[in-house]
Design a protein around this motif. Structure first.
Motif, PDB file in Angstrom:
ATOM      1  N   SER A 123       0.804  -1.226   0.000  1.00  0.00           N
ATOM      2  CA  SER A 123       0.000   0.000   0.000  1.00  0.00           C
ATOM      3  C   SER A 123       0.836   1.276   0.000  1.00  0.00           C
ATOM      4  N   GLY A 124       2.078   1.178  -0.449  1.00  0.00           N
ATOM      5  CA  GLY A 124       2.913   2.373  -0.535  1.00  0.00           C
ATOM      6  C   GLY A 124       3.648   2.697   0.742  1.00  0.00           C
ATOM      7  N   ALA A 125       3.990   1.677   1.533  1.00  0.00           N
ATOM      8  CA  ALA A 125       4.679   1.926   2.807  1.00  0.00           C
ATOM      9  C   ALA A 125       6.030   2.586   2.593  1.00  0.00           C
ATOM     10  N   ARG A 126       6.772   2.127   1.570  1.00  0.00           N
ATOM     11  CA  ARG A 126       8.096   2.704   1.354  1.00  0.00           C
ATOM     12  C   ARG A 126       7.995   4.161   0.903  1.00  0.00           C
ATOM     13  N   MET A 127       7.036   4.466   0.043  1.00  0.00           N
ATOM     14  CA  MET A 127       6.840   5.833  -0.413  1.00  0.00           C
ATOM     15  C   MET A 127       6.463   6.736   0.762  1.00  0.00           C
ATOM     16  N   THR A 128       5.549   6.267   1.618  1.00  0.00           N
ATOM     17  CA  THR A 128       5.138   7.049   2.781  1.00  0.00           C
ATOM     18  C   THR A 128       6.305   7.245   3.733  1.00  0.00           C
ATOM     19  N   HIS A 129       7.091   6.192   3.903  1.00  0.00           N
ATOM     20  CA  HIS A 129       8.296   6.248   4.721  1.00  0.00           C
ATOM     21  C   HIS A 129       9.203   7.397   4.277  1.00  0.00           C
ATOM     22  N   ASN A 179       2.609   9.129  19.504  1.00  0.00           N
ATOM     23  CA  ASN A 179       1.682  10.250  19.422  1.00  0.00           C
ATOM     24  C   ASN A 179       0.368   9.859  18.776  1.00  0.00           C
ATOM     25  N   GLY A 180       0.385   8.863  17.908  1.00  0.00           N
ATOM     26  CA  GLY A 180      -0.808   8.443  17.178  1.00  0.00           C
ATOM     27  C   GLY A 180      -0.396   7.614  15.981  1.00  0.00           C
ATOM     28  N   ALA A 181      -1.246   7.578  14.963  1.00  0.00           N
ATOM     29  CA  ALA A 181      -0.969   6.734  13.801  1.00  0.00           C
ATOM     30  C   ALA A 181      -1.461   7.390  12.517  1.00  0.00           C
ATOM     31  N   VAL A 182      -0.679   7.207  11.456  1.00  0.00           N
ATOM     32  CA  VAL A 182      -1.117   7.517  10.097  1.00  0.00           C
ATOM     33  C   VAL A 182      -1.424   6.182   9.435  1.00  0.00           C
ATOM     34  N   LEU A 183      -2.664   5.972   9.075  1.00  0.00           N
ATOM     35  CA  LEU A 183      -3.096   4.735   8.426  1.00  0.00           C
ATOM     36  C   LEU A 183      -3.218   4.986   6.930  1.00  0.00           C
ATOM     37  N   VAL A 184      -2.430   4.261   6.138  1.00  0.00           N
ATOM     38  CA  VAL A 184      -2.441   4.412   4.685  1.00  0.00           C
ATOM     39  C   VAL A 184      -3.217   3.250   4.079  1.00  0.00           C
ATOM     40  N   LEU A 185      -4.295   3.558   3.388  1.00  0.00           N
ATOM     41  CA  LEU A 185      -5.112   2.539   2.726  1.00  0.00           C
ATOM     42  C   LEU A 185      -4.858   2.547   1.223  1.00  0.00           C
ATOM     43  N   VAL A 253      -6.234   9.038   8.563  1.00  0.00           N
ATOM     44  CA  VAL A 253      -6.410   8.044   7.507  1.00  0.00           C
ATOM     45  C   VAL A 253      -6.229   8.722   6.157  1.00  0.00           C
ATOM     46  N   VAL A 254      -5.296   8.219   5.364  1.00  0.00           N
ATOM     47  CA  VAL A 254      -5.065   8.725   4.012  1.00  0.00           C
ATOM     48  C   VAL A 254      -5.045   7.536   3.057  1.00  0.00           C
ATOM     49  N   THR A 255      -5.137   7.821   1.762  1.00  0.00           N
ATOM     50  CA  THR A 255      -5.116   6.734   0.782  1.00  0.00           C
ATOM     51  C   THR A 255      -3.930   6.882  -0.163  1.00  0.00           C
ATOM     52  N   TYR A 256      -3.450   5.758  -0.617  1.00  0.00           N
ATOM     53  CA  TYR A 256      -2.381   5.725  -1.612  1.00  0.00           C
ATOM     54  C   TYR A 256      -2.822   6.461  -2.866  1.00  0.00           C
ATOM     55  N   GLU A 257      -4.091   6.277  -3.229  1.00  0.00           N
ATOM     56  CA  GLU A 257      -4.617   6.912  -4.437  1.00  0.00           C
ATOM     57  C   GLU A 257      -4.547   8.433  -4.343  1.00  0.00           C
ATOM     58  N   ASP A 258      -4.859   8.992  -3.173  1.00  0.00           N
ATOM     59  CA  ASP A 258      -4.770  10.448  -2.994  1.00  0.00           C
ATOM     60  C   ASP A 258      -3.319  10.911  -2.952  1.00  0.00           C
ATOM     61  N   MET A 259      -2.467  10.133  -2.312  1.00  0.00           N
ATOM     62  CA  MET A 259      -1.064  10.532  -2.192  1.00  0.00           C
ATOM     63  C   MET A 259      -0.375  10.611  -3.545  1.00  0.00           C
ATOM     64  N   THR A 260      -0.797   9.801  -4.499  1.00  0.00           N
ATOM     65  CA  THR A 260      -0.161   9.775  -5.811  1.00  0.00           C
ATOM     66  C   THR A 260      -0.908  10.596  -6.856  1.00  0.00           C
ATOM     67  N   LYS A 264      -4.510  15.950  -5.506  1.00  0.00           N
ATOM     68  CA  LYS A 264      -4.689  15.643  -4.085  1.00  0.00           C
ATOM     69  C   LYS A 264      -3.382  15.303  -3.368  1.00  0.00           C
ATOM     70  N   GLY A 265      -2.348  14.934  -4.135  1.00  0.00           N
ATOM     71  CA  GLY A 265      -1.087  14.524  -3.515  1.00  0.00           C
ATOM     72  C   GLY A 265      -0.488  15.562  -2.588  1.00  0.00           C
ATOM     73  N   PRO A 266      -0.259  16.800  -3.064  1.00  0.00           N
ATOM     74  CA  PRO A 266       0.297  17.826  -2.167  1.00  0.00           C
ATOM     75  C   PRO A 266      -0.625  18.137  -0.986  1.00  0.00           C
TER      76      PRO A 266
END
Length: 368
Positions: A123-129, A179-185, A253-260, A264-266
């Motif tokens: 789900s784009g873990a490396r990109m989010t990293h 502090n919390g969590a960023v969940l990438v779907l 909660v964010v999505t891979y589709e929005d991140m790319t 919506k990415g920025p």
């Protein structure tokens, strides 16, 4: 008479339901069979190793990063060179450059309250990293490393984890650090084959992010493991949503589709930066630098950056096929998640989008 979008979607759902009638009639037996024969592809966890980050392009503007002790996990670094592209110098527009000035990233010397960076495999873990590193200039740990290396405690900006998927490890005993969590779907029909390609590379000793698995290998995995993978996907989402059910401001909660997405990415990156800024000891780049960083981390190929460790998979199918029955099973799972989290408008919107995407997918009646 022209049908409304809602009528069109209802028509597609009804059509798919009719075509999958035999599946519905035999659901119990089929699921029991598939679960019984599911093959879980995992790899052995190896011991800790030292990873040295070098300057692959001999760029004088790059400072060689210090060697960091890092546990080898299922997702090895694939964008290591780009991960050092972290901080934009004040007043400079580096987005027009083919290469940016890079600086080393290391663990924070001061106390930091880390954030869980949670995602289902593929789900784009490396990109989010890399995006989080670029926004903060502080190193990220994997859950495997954080569990055993105490020097990372309170000195990592985030911890990348796939837990409760079998490829992750629990960190409940360290919850007070976070502090919390960023969940990438990511849509499961895309995430599952992405993870399978990674598994295929590891099993065949191929370079990471270099090869797409052959079609016949995908079909074997799909037909034996899809039901189990969908269960893991559902369990992963449930775990993180329920973990912060009583403290929702601690979950983004964010999505891979929005991140790319080009638009919506920025915006999504800015939301991540704002969330990280709320953590103790974390200061992200100025808002005016976010678009530049997003472009270099997520759209590096579009601006002519070539990476030694980038993702350049070849061979195999670019779009992995599913049968009509399998697409229907994916749709049913997401409809169940939509009902389960019906009081969360953001999750409802994401599930509605994923359901619509599934309905638009054309089934490929390819069998093993």
């Amino acid at each position: 008479m022209q049908q409304s979008p809602m009528q069109q979607q209802e028509g597609k759902t009804a059509s798919r339901s009719r075509r999958a009638a035999s599946f519905v009639a035999a659901t119990a037996g089929l699921l029991c069979f598939l679960i019984g024969t599911s093959v879980m592809y995992t790899t052995n966890r190896s011991s800790s190793s030292v990873v040295a980050v070098t300057n692959p392009n001999n760029n004088p503007d790059i400072e060689e990063a210090s060697s960091l002790s890092s546990s080898t996990s299922l997702l090895r670094p694939s964008r290591r060179a780009l991960s050092e592209l972290v901080r934009v110098e004040d007043g400079e527009d580096l987005c027009s450059y083919k290469r940016a000035r890079l600086i080393a990233v290391s663990l924070a010397e001061h106390d930091v309250s880390p954030t869980y960076q949670a995602s289902f495999p593929g789900s784009g873990a490396r990109m989010t990293h890399e995006l989080i590193r670029a926004l903060t200039g502080i190193a990220i740990s994997t859950d495997h490393a954080y569990a055993v290396e105490t020097n990372r405690h309170r000195h990592s900006v985030a911890v990348k984890t796939h837990y409760p998927d079998p490829n992750g490890v629990p960190l409940d005993e360290f919850d007070e650090h976070f502090n919390g969590a960023v969940l990438v779907l990511r849509h499961p029909a895309k995430a599952i084959p992405s993870f399978f390609n990674f598994w295929y590379e590891r099993v065949h000793h191929l370079a990471n992010h270099s090869t797409r698995a052959p079609l016949e290998e995908w079909i074997k995995f799909r037909d034996t493991s899809l039901v189990r993978q969908l269960q893991h996907y559902q369990q992963h989402m449930d775990f993180w949503m329920q973990k912060y059910e009583q403290n929702k401001e601690k979950l983004l909660v964010v999505t891979y589709e929005d991140m790319t997405d080009d638009v919506k990415g920025p915006e999504t990156t800015a939301r991540i930066a704002e969330f990280l800024n709320a953590a103790e000891g974390v200061q992200t780049v100025p808002p005016e630098s976010i678009t530049c960083i997003w472009q270099k981390v997520v759209k590096y190929e579009d601006i002519g950056i070539k990476l030694k460790y980038g993702s350049h998979r070849t061979g195999g199918p670019k779009s992995n096929p599913y049968t009509d029955i399998q697409l229907y099973a994916i749709q049913l799972m997401m409809q169940e998640q939509r009902i389960k989290f019906q009081n969360d408008p953001d999750m409802v919107a994401i599930m509605d989008r994923y359901i619509s995407m599934t309905l638009e997918m054309q089934p490929e009646l390819v069998t093993s």
